[in-house]
Design an enzyme around this catalytic site. Sequence first.
Site, PDB file in Angstrom:
ATOM      1  N   ASN A 215       3.233   6.155   0.856  1.00 53.85           N
ATOM      2  CA  ASN A 215       3.005   5.809  -1.246  1.00 53.85           C
ATOM      3  C   ASN A 215       1.548   5.619  -1.475  1.00 53.85           C
ATOM      4  OD1 ASN A 215       5.343   5.175  -2.161  1.00 53.85           O
ATOM      5  ND2 ASN A 215       5.824   3.117  -1.132  1.00 53.85           N
ATOM      6  N   PRO A 312      14.183  -0.878   6.142  1.00 54.51           N
ATOM      7  CA  PRO A 312      14.907  -2.023   6.083  1.00 54.51           C
ATOM      8  C   PRO A 312      13.852  -2.704   4.585  1.00 54.51           C
ATOM      9  CG  PRO A 312      13.941  -1.383   7.825  1.00 54.51           C
ATOM     10  CD  PRO A 312      13.919  -0.676   6.923  1.00 54.51           C
ATOM     11  N   LYS A 345      13.173  -8.778  -9.569  1.00 56.98           N
ATOM     12  CA  LYS A 345      12.349  -9.044  -7.915  1.00 56.98           C
ATOM     13  C   LYS A 345      12.324 -10.069  -7.553  1.00 56.98           C
ATOM     14  CE  LYS A 345      10.807  -4.631  -7.238  1.00 56.98           C
ATOM     15  NZ  LYS A 345       9.445  -4.082  -7.888  1.00 56.98           N
TER      16      LYS A 345
HETATM   17  O1  C5P Z   1      11.469  -3.445  -4.053  1.00 54.65           O
HETATM   18  P1  C5P Z   1      10.094  -3.282  -4.285  1.00 54.65           P
HETATM   19  O2  C5P Z   1       9.519  -1.571  -3.451  1.00 54.65           O
HETATM   20  O3  C5P Z   1       9.390  -2.816  -5.465  1.00 54.65           O
HETATM   21  O4  C5P Z   1       9.198  -4.825  -3.882  1.00 54.65           O
HETATM   22  C1  C5P Z   1       8.211  -4.633  -3.498  1.00 54.65           C
HETATM   23  C2  C5P Z   1       7.969  -5.707  -2.419  1.00 54.65           C
HETATM   24  O5  C5P Z   1       8.483  -5.805  -1.596  1.00 54.65           O
HETATM   25  C3  C5P Z   1       6.831  -6.027  -1.840  1.00 54.65           C
HETATM   26  O6  C5P Z   1       6.399  -7.237  -2.088  1.00 54.65           O
HETATM   27  C4  C5P Z   1       6.715  -4.661  -0.503  1.00 54.65           C
HETATM   28  O7  C5P Z   1       5.658  -5.421   0.236  1.00 54.65           O
HETATM   29  C5  C5P Z   1       8.441  -5.575  -0.637  1.00 54.65           C
HETATM   30  N1  C5P Z   1       8.567  -4.162   0.368  1.00 54.65           N
HETATM   31  C6  C5P Z   1       9.343  -4.404   1.590  1.00 54.65           C
HETATM   32  N2  C5P Z   1      10.511  -3.938   2.630  1.00 54.65           N
HETATM   33  C7  C5P Z   1      10.260  -2.643   1.671  1.00 54.65           C
HETATM   34  C8  C5P Z   1       9.880  -2.423   0.719  1.00 54.65           C
HETATM   35  C9  C5P Z   1       9.076  -3.474  -0.502  1.00 54.65           C
HETATM   36  O8  C5P Z   1       8.745  -5.996   2.535  1.00 54.65           O
HETATM   37  N3  C5P Z   1      11.045  -1.589   1.952  1.00 54.65           N
END
Ligand code: C5P
Length: 408
Positions: A215, A312, A345
């Site tokens: 990313n 995860p 979220k």
């Molecule tokens: O679902 P999304 O990726 O948009 O969510 C962002 C938040 O979730 C951030 O705080 C990111 O660090 C965390 N995250 C995580 N594990 C993942 C995906 C996102 O801890 N697999």
Amino acid sequence: MLGKNTGSLSGKRIILGISAGIAAYKCAELTRRLIEQGAKVRVVMTDSAKEFISPLTMQALSGHPVSEHLFDPAAEASMGHIELAKWADLVLIAPATADILARITAGMGNDLLTTLCLATQAPIAVAPAMNQQMYQAVATQENLATLTRRGYLIWGPAYGEQACGDIGPGRMLEASGLLSCVETHFSKKDLTEISFLLTAGPTQEAIDPVRYLTNKSSGRMGYAIAQAAAQRGAKVTLISGPVALETPENVFRIDVESAEEMHAAVQTHAKDHEIFIACAAVADFKAADIATQKVKKKESLNEITLTLIKNPDIVASVASMTKNRPFTVGFAAETQHLEAHAQKKRIQKNLDLICANDVSRNDQGFNSHQNALHLYWDTGNKPLPLNDKTELAKQLINEIITLYKKAK
Ligand code: C5P
């Protein structure tokens, strides 16, 4: 922009002592950054330092004539060396060459800078800068050990490539690193009872031994938050994906590559920390199978199919802990409908706080030095306007601490 009365170093009086090292060029940036934070800076240069950076540059940046000589009638008329020694809240010698370290250790007073060190009651910090062999020389190490014993602060050096081409310890810390040391030195240590666990940077999901999925993320926001907490005395553990950033002072860093590794490290440490901040841009998916050998191109093949499986959700797994659950903070990088997506979220992942940022703008977010956030929690919300990530991180820590204390 920060005002002189609002910066983290507001009113702090700093003597910046420059000795003759190639890293002296970093003093221009350092002086500017110290003043930006509200510090008053007086520059003292050794004779040979002038070979590396001009006194005129340092005068323009500090707003005061540079003090160069012990017996300079003009300088003594404005602020004599004893007055200068008494004026300072901190003396920072950067770069500190092997020579100046030796002279200070020996208690010499054969120029203005060494005399100031003898005459001041202020704390003295040195930022060593020299060839790695000179740094590792027994004499230099013994001098540094003596200075440490006498209560001198030793900031750095960093490890890396040197002006002479050598690789090793001896690079002076960057201006940002030294600024952070100065800020840490002066900051009130009011978070010593609180521990933070953070994730930062991207994750890398291997496809084969040479390729990976990732990313966009520089890691700067997470590192700035780790630094802001550590500066206030908090215990900070930073679980970091691959980034090109120096570890902030007093931060314990654990390096990982994949989301699985990040998840495992977080699982191990989450229960021992009061606050968890998930800043990492975790890859949502990983390759179902990682090829053991490099996948070769075939002339006949215009397309390949990669099967991806879900990683995860690290922050959700922490937020769902039933025992010793830390106060849990997540981020939401969105390109549209910021509030709606962020709130969804926050609720789905059971977060105490979500920090939303609009990544559709190119002046903030991913690889920028600036960012703006909008915070959402169950009973309120607050915008933190566009600012340097280091400043924004300090404001964010304030907000997190307020909410954490309320939730306790
Ligand atoms: O679902 P999304 O990726 O948009 O969510 C962002 C938040 O979730 C951030 O705080 C990111 O660090 C965390 N995250 C995580 N594990 C993942 C995906 C996102 O801890 N697999």
